[in-house]
Design a protein around this motif. Structure first.
Motif, PDB file in Angstrom:
ATOM      1  N   GLU A  68       0.847  -1.201   0.000  1.00 23.83           N
ATOM      2  CA  GLU A  68       0.000   0.000   0.000  1.00 23.83           C
ATOM      3  C   GLU A  68       0.882   1.251   0.000  1.00 23.83           C
ATOM      4  O   GLU A  68       1.834   1.348   0.778  1.00 23.83           O
ATOM      5  CB  GLU A  68      -0.897   0.020   1.224  1.00 23.83           C
ATOM      6  CG  GLU A  68      -1.999  -1.014   1.179  1.00 23.83           C
ATOM      7  CD  GLU A  68      -2.950  -0.850   2.338  1.00 23.83           C
ATOM      8  OE1 GLU A  68      -3.664   0.172   2.372  1.00 23.83           O
ATOM      9  OE2 GLU A  68      -2.945  -1.736   3.206  1.00 23.83           O
ATOM     10  N   LYS A  69       0.542   2.194  -0.839  1.00 29.46           N
ATOM     11  CA  LYS A  69       1.322   3.426  -0.941  1.00 29.46           C
ATOM     12  C   LYS A  69       1.314   4.222   0.365  1.00 29.46           C
ATOM     13  O   LYS A  69       2.265   4.937   0.641  1.00 29.46           O
ATOM     14  CB  LYS A  69       0.807   4.291  -2.078  1.00 29.46           C
ATOM     15  CG  LYS A  69       1.203   3.786  -3.439  1.00 29.46           C
ATOM     16  CD  LYS A  69       0.728   4.751  -4.504  1.00 29.46           C
ATOM     17  CE  LYS A  69       1.281   4.359  -5.854  1.00 29.46           C
ATOM     18  NZ  LYS A  69       0.824   5.290  -6.904  1.00 29.46           N
ATOM     19  N   ARG A  70       0.273   4.074   1.161  1.00 23.78           N
ATOM     20  CA  ARG A  70       0.233   4.819   2.424  1.00 23.78           C
ATOM     21  C   ARG A  70       1.333   4.365   3.376  1.00 23.78           C
ATOM     22  O   ARG A  70       1.638   5.052   4.340  1.00 23.78           O
ATOM     23  CB  ARG A  70      -1.141   4.704   3.076  1.00 23.78           C
ATOM     24  CG  ARG A  70      -1.454   3.319   3.583  1.00 23.78           C
ATOM     25  CD  ARG A  70      -2.831   3.265   4.179  1.00 23.78           C
ATOM     26  NE  ARG A  70      -3.084   1.900   4.621  1.00 23.78           N
ATOM     27  CZ  ARG A  70      -3.886   1.594   5.594  1.00 23.78           C
ATOM     28  NH1 ARG A  70      -4.539   2.545   6.232  1.00 23.78           N
ATOM     29  NH2 ARG A  70      -4.068   0.348   5.931  1.00 23.78           N
ATOM     30  N   ASN A  71       1.947   3.208   3.109  1.00 27.92           N
ATOM     31  CA  ASN A  71       3.048   2.693   3.928  1.00 27.92           C
ATOM     32  C   ASN A  71       4.419   3.022   3.347  1.00 27.92           C
ATOM     33  O   ASN A  71       5.432   2.579   3.875  1.00 27.92           O
ATOM     34  CB  ASN A  71       2.916   1.181   4.105  1.00 27.92           C
ATOM     35  CG  ASN A  71       1.674   0.808   4.869  1.00 27.92           C
ATOM     36  OD1 ASN A  71       1.323   1.460   5.843  1.00 27.92           O
ATOM     37  ND2 ASN A  71       0.988  -0.232   4.419  1.00 27.92           N
ATOM     38  N   VAL A  72       4.449   3.782   2.256  1.00 27.77           N
ATOM     39  CA  VAL A  72       5.703   4.109   1.570  1.00 27.77           C
ATOM     40  C   VAL A  72       6.074   5.561   1.869  1.00 27.77           C
ATOM     41  O   VAL A  72       5.278   6.476   1.655  1.00 27.77           O
ATOM     42  CB  VAL A  72       5.568   3.894   0.051  1.00 27.77           C
ATOM     43  CG1 VAL A  72       6.838   4.324  -0.673  1.00 27.77           C
ATOM     44  CG2 VAL A  72       5.236   2.443  -0.250  1.00 27.77           C
TER      45      VAL A  72
END
Length: 83
Positions: A68-72
């Motif tokens: 998930e991009k929110r974790n990047v």
């Protein structure tokens, strides 16, 4: 491999740095093939660091992971390869 692979380095919110081939991307996820965790090991006697890499998840035979991009925190692409 075709020579047109697009390699990326990701810094995750957990602090892990991952390198792998970017297969797909949409507005919320990245699909990474064969991700490897990168770690820097300090060598105090030499004043340097050695970089090690090992599979992102050693307990599965899967080689494709959706992140998930929110974790990047960031993505570094180095300008691509094979072009």
């Amino acid at each position: 491999m075709t020579g047109k692979e697009f390699y990326v380095v990701l810094k995750l919110s957990t602090g892990e740095q991952i390198m792998g081939m970017l297969e797909q991307e949409d507005s919320t996820h990245l699909q990474i093939i064969s991700p490897m965790i990168l770690r820097a090991i300090p060598v105090l006697s030499e004043g340097k660091e050695h970089i090690t890499a090992h599979p992102y998840c050693q307990f599965t035979d899967d080689n494709v992971f959706d992140i998930e991009k929110r974790n990047v925190i960031y993505i570094w692409s180095g300008g691509g390869s094979g072009e």
